[in-house]
Write an enzyme that holds these catalytic residues in place. Structure first.
Site, PDB file in Angstrom:
ATOM      1  N   HIS A 152      -0.281   0.962   9.479  1.00  0.00           N
ATOM      2  CA  HIS A 152      -1.459   1.315   8.690  1.00  0.00           C
ATOM      3  C   HIS A 152      -2.488   2.022   9.540  1.00  0.00           C
ATOM      4  O   HIS A 152      -3.678   1.974   9.261  1.00  0.00           O
ATOM      5  CB  HIS A 152      -2.097   0.067   8.089  1.00  0.00           C
ATOM      6  CG  HIS A 152      -1.206  -0.642   7.141  1.00  0.00           C
ATOM      7  ND1 HIS A 152      -0.343  -1.615   7.551  1.00  0.00           N
ATOM      8  CD2 HIS A 152      -1.010  -0.497   5.826  1.00  0.00           C
ATOM      9  CE1 HIS A 152       0.332  -2.057   6.502  1.00  0.00           C
ATOM     10  NE2 HIS A 152      -0.039  -1.388   5.452  1.00  0.00           N
ATOM     11  N   GLY A 194       0.824  -1.194   0.000  1.00  0.00           N
ATOM     12  CA  GLY A 194       0.000   0.000   0.000  1.00  0.00           C
ATOM     13  C   GLY A 194       0.861   1.248   0.000  1.00  0.00           C
ATOM     14  O   GLY A 194       1.990   1.236   0.482  1.00  0.00           O
ATOM     15  N   GLY A 236       1.628   5.226   1.247  1.00  0.00           N
ATOM     16  CA  GLY A 236       1.518   5.846   2.560  1.00  0.00           C
ATOM     17  C   GLY A 236       2.685   5.520   3.469  1.00  0.00           C
ATOM     18  O   GLY A 236       2.729   5.974   4.609  1.00  0.00           O
ATOM     19  N   HIS A 237       3.648   4.697   2.958  1.00  0.00           N
ATOM     20  CA  HIS A 237       4.819   4.317   3.757  1.00  0.00           C
ATOM     21  C   HIS A 237       6.107   4.890   3.179  1.00  0.00           C
ATOM     22  O   HIS A 237       7.195   4.423   3.498  1.00  0.00           O
ATOM     23  CB  HIS A 237       4.955   2.796   3.808  1.00  0.00           C
ATOM     24  CG  HIS A 237       3.718   2.090   4.240  1.00  0.00           C
ATOM     25  ND1 HIS A 237       3.110   2.348   5.449  1.00  0.00           N
ATOM     26  CD2 HIS A 237       2.962   1.142   3.627  1.00  0.00           C
ATOM     27  CE1 HIS A 237       2.031   1.581   5.552  1.00  0.00           C
ATOM     28  NE2 HIS A 237       1.918   0.859   4.456  1.00  0.00           N
TER      29      HIS A 237
END
Lengths: 330, 202
Positions: free
Chosen positions: A218, A53, A55-56
């Protein structure tokens, strides 16, 4: 909500266009969501593909380049990529010596990479996969999805990437990656929740003056909530949680990782406390990396990852790397 | 009702109704997911079913099985997360089980969906009681032997029954005891699928 975005729907695509503009040594396919090093496929080299995903950041796209990943597949924010992305990436980077998928242990990532591996093999690409599961905050049992993949992903991508760059065959690169996973543990702490662009409000409710111990990357809540602690107290708690599980007999690599909204000033102060605890526990430190590497959007907080290393792993850690997010050597 | 034969157009209407329902309920699915997951289930399902409707409009398969296979493939290619492979496999494997028949009965659909649910259980390694989509799917498919309405009701009740459960699979499992007291988002979206089926069967 204070976000530097246009609209939530285009956050990932916009970031990929920006990466393309900033890094001419990468080929960024914003439409199909694949980031590939420009000189791929590199002749006679095993290729490394990861993804997860978004966002990291800088994970994973920021770790594409000589000495680390050959390609990365960014999904939607906090959502694993789809198999089509990994199949496309594998085809773009395979030199004929095979591809290693580096997969963080989340149900979505595992399922999508598993489907991708089957499809890529149908197309004649030899694929091996390594699962990163370093987060000691999660009980590893048949009653959970198992330990999450967090900070140690950087250790795996760096060391396996260096091994591939040296020309090692797929089985060797895979075995080294597994050794890094087995030698690594992490623990994360949140001082605030993070806000996904799609939701626009914090993913969990953390009142000021409290912190969440054992948090994931997350915005999933941790296992325990406490009144705010000092950097010293957090270091004692986090390092001991890692050491309880790892019991290192060799020197360790230390990653003091920021979750996204904690200033480097605080991270360095925290690293001083981490070193103090390691000294007290008589664990020698081989190398230390401090910074925002495996982030969780705008979450405040940090994680500590340790990886015990022998001579070979340390040599591969020290080997040159040229990526947007990690760069040294030569 | 039990003698009704279902053709490809019926299955396209089902997928379209499911897309509309996911669209309506996306906010609630994301809200449920933020309590025990990572706050993206609504958006992901919405993105997937928008893509499903688009592909079925562009190229309408002639058999019920073909509709479900195309829908499942599209979900796998567009959703991501765990939901993509799980929902994608549910529809794809159900569609494959229906084969190329131009029309199917409710009983044949039930048997087909059973194959899909088995695929979901195998892929995710979950069982009923683990607080997952299976808690809605398993009773729904069983009740489909009686009627479409019964299946929708069983799915809805199955989703509600996840509230007191302890999550053992997926991201909610990290919460341990703290997962208790929340309705599972995957079971909730599964119930939407069966509500849409009952709606188009009326």
């Amino acid at each position: 909500m204070r976000m530097l975005i246009n609209v939530a729907e285009t956050v990932v695509a916009d970031a990929l266009r920006g990466m393309a503009a900033a890094h001419p040594d990468l080929v960024v396919d914003a439409e199909n969501r694949v980031i590939v090093r420009r000189d791929a496929p590199v002749a006679e080299k095993v290729a490394l593909v990861s993804g997860g995903g978004s966002g990291h950041e800088p994970l994973h796209g920021g770790f594409v380049g000589p000495g680390m990943l050959d390609a990365a597949c960014p999904g939607e924010v906090f959502t694993s990529p789809v198999p089509d992305q990994m199949v496309r990436a594998a085809a773009a980077v395979d030199s004929g010596r095979g591809v290693l998928f580096v997969v963080k242990n989340y149900t979505g990532d595992v399922l999508n990479f598993q489907m991708a591996a089957e499809l890529a093999e149908d197309e004649g690409v030899q694929v091996a996969s390594v699962l990163v599961n370093d987060d000691v905050a999660v009980t590893d049992s048949t009653f959970t999805a198992g330990r999450r993949g967090t900070g140690a992903t950087l250790f795996v991508e760096k060391i396996a990437g260096a091994a591939a760059e040296e020309g090692m065959p797929l089985e060797r690169v895979e075995a080294l990656a597994r050794r890094v996973v087995e030698s690594s543990r992490s623990f994360g702490v949140a001082l605030s929740a993070c806000t996904t662009p799609a939701k626009g409000s914090p993913t969990f409710d953390l009142p000021p003056g409290e912190l969440e111990l054992g948090v994931g990357i997350h915005g999933e809540p941790g296992r325990e909530r406490r009144a705010m602690m000092t950097s010293r107290e957090i270091a004692d708690f986090a390092v001991d949680a890692v050491l309880e599980d790892l019991e290192p007999r060799l020197p360790v690599l230390v990653l003091v990782n920021g979750m996204g909204a904690t200033p480097l000033l605080e991270l360095y102060g925290f690293n001083a406390e981490v070193r103090r605890v390691l000294d007290e526990r008589k664990v020698p430190v081989a190398r230390t990396l401090v910074g925002n590497y495996v982030t969780s959007l705008d979450m405040a907080g940090c994680s500590v990852s340790l990886c015990q290393v022998d001579g070979e792993l340390l040599r591969l850690w020290d080997a040159p790397v040229e990526t947007a997010g990690l760069r040294w050597g030569r | 009702m039990s003698d009704t034969v279902l053709d490809a157009a019926f299955f396209v209407r089902w997928m379209t109704a499911a897309a509309a329902s996911v669209e309506r309920e996306a906010g609630r699915l994301t809200e449920l997911d933020s309590a025990i997951g990572d706050a993206d289930h609504g958006n992901n399902m919405q993105r997937g079913f928008v893509a499903v409707v688009k592909v079925l409009e562009a190229d309408r398969p002639e058999a019920p099985g073909g509709v479900l296979v195309a829908a499942g493939r599209q979900l796998i290619s567009s959703v991501g997360g765990a939901s993509g492979p799980l929902y994608g496999s549910l529809l794809r494997r159900s569609g494959k089980a229906l084969g190329e028949a131009a029309q199917v009965t409710r009983e044949e659909l039930r048997a087909g969906l059973q194959a899909g649910v088995d695929a979901v259980a195998q892929l995710g390694g979950a069982a009923p009681g683990d607080k997952t989509m299976l808690d809605a799917l398993v009773p729904a498919v069983a009740a489909l032997g009686t009627s479409f309405e019964e299946a929708a009701t069983a799915a809805e009740e199955g989703a509600l029954a996840t509230v007191p459960m302890l999550a053992r699979k997926g991201r909610a499992s990290y919460l341990g005891e703290r997962s208790i007291g929340h309705q599972d988002p995957g079971a909730t979206s599964s119930a939407l699928l069966f509500a849409a089926l009952a709606e188009v069967a009326k």
